[in-house]
Design a protein around this motif. Sequence first.
Motif, PDB file in Angstrom:
ATOM      1  N   ARG A 146      -3.913   6.518   0.585  1.00 30.52           N
ATOM      2  CA  ARG A 146      -2.481   6.768   0.507  1.00 30.52           C
ATOM      3  C   ARG A 146      -2.147   8.237   0.751  1.00 30.52           C
ATOM      4  NH1 ARG A 146      -2.201   2.600  -4.497  1.00 30.52           N
ATOM      5  NH2 ARG A 146      -1.046   0.931  -3.481  1.00 30.52           N
ATOM      6  N   LEU A 169       0.826  -1.203   0.000  1.00 31.62           N
ATOM      7  CA  LEU A 169       0.000   0.000   0.000  1.00 31.62           C
ATOM      8  C   LEU A 169       0.862   1.255   0.000  1.00 31.62           C
ATOM      9  CD1 LEU A 169      -2.753  -1.010   2.580  1.00 31.62           C
ATOM     10  CD2 LEU A 169      -2.987  -0.859   0.094  1.00 31.62           C
ATOM     11  N   ARG A 170       1.948   1.225   0.742  1.00 36.21           N
ATOM     12  CA  ARG A 170       2.810   2.396   0.851  1.00 36.21           C
ATOM     13  C   ARG A 170       4.199   1.955   1.301  1.00 36.21           C
ATOM     14  NH1 ARG A 170       3.605   7.747   3.144  1.00 36.21           N
ATOM     15  NH2 ARG A 170       5.746   8.058   2.460  1.00 36.21           N
ATOM     16  N   VAL A 193       3.010   9.143  -4.439  1.00 39.75           N
ATOM     17  CA  VAL A 193       2.763   7.842  -3.829  1.00 39.75           C
ATOM     18  C   VAL A 193       2.426   6.832  -4.915  1.00 39.75           C
ATOM     19  CG1 VAL A 193       2.023   8.790  -1.609  1.00 39.75           C
ATOM     20  CG2 VAL A 193       0.322   8.394  -3.410  1.00 39.75           C
ATOM     21  N   GLN A 199      -6.054   5.523  -3.469  1.00 37.46           N
ATOM     22  CA  GLN A 199      -5.264   6.755  -3.494  1.00 37.46           C
ATOM     23  C   GLN A 199      -5.701   7.721  -2.407  1.00 37.46           C
ATOM     24  OE1 GLN A 199      -3.183   4.905  -5.292  1.00 37.46           O
ATOM     25  NE2 GLN A 199      -2.341   6.935  -5.654  1.00 37.46           N
TER      26      GLN A 199
END
Length: 231
Positions: free
Chosen positions: A143, A81-82, A167, A140
């Motif tokens: 994020r 995810l990140r 991101v 998004q």
Amino acid sequence: MTSNKDLKRIYDRIWLGARDRALGNAMACDLPPEFGETRWGLSLILRVPFRESIAAICPDLIAHAGGGQFCYDSSNFHMTLRSIEGYRGDIPTGDRRARIYAKRVAEVLPHLRGLSITLQGLTCGNSSVLVQGWPSVDLQAFRVALFRALEGVEISVPGGELSAVGVRNTAHASLLLLNAPLADPAGFVDFIDQNRDREFGAFTPEAVELVFYRRTRRETFVETLASLPIT
């Protein structure tokens, strides 16, 4: 907001950018990281079920890619995810910054309520084969909210996601990492082309995990620092 129509354009662009390199056997190798690299750092992930529908394609994929490549399995298959940090090696349980990250992640998890992800189709980047994911909520928004929540927090080793507009913007899970030249470039490209829309099923994640990686050329271990339920 990133729609699934937007995602399709991104996945198509990734494959378009790699296809000619694959045919020319000019793909990059994904080598183990060294301290300070922006990849393979502390990350927030979803564990993805390694379904039989995915496992079943691996022998043919490996046959075209070559036996020296690294293929994920049920122990390490995941969706990032990140990426929060760059690579700093093993991270001890109770790490101070990891505790701070976990607290900030928990604050924005309501963005993921109702999340399910459909897995459909393969694409391929410069050094890896990816299973395409299609989320039911706007990842998004989550994020960007997480990026904002982490602003002002000192990052131990800076990673690659340095701005809210920078991101990551996909929902893929890596399936195979290239360690060496392709064994059968034309067959590899044809295999990806034939499986661009193949259905692999769907899953509903119950938690996100903060993790670090121990990566060698032959193995990748995904070590959990914190698990946070999606409620």
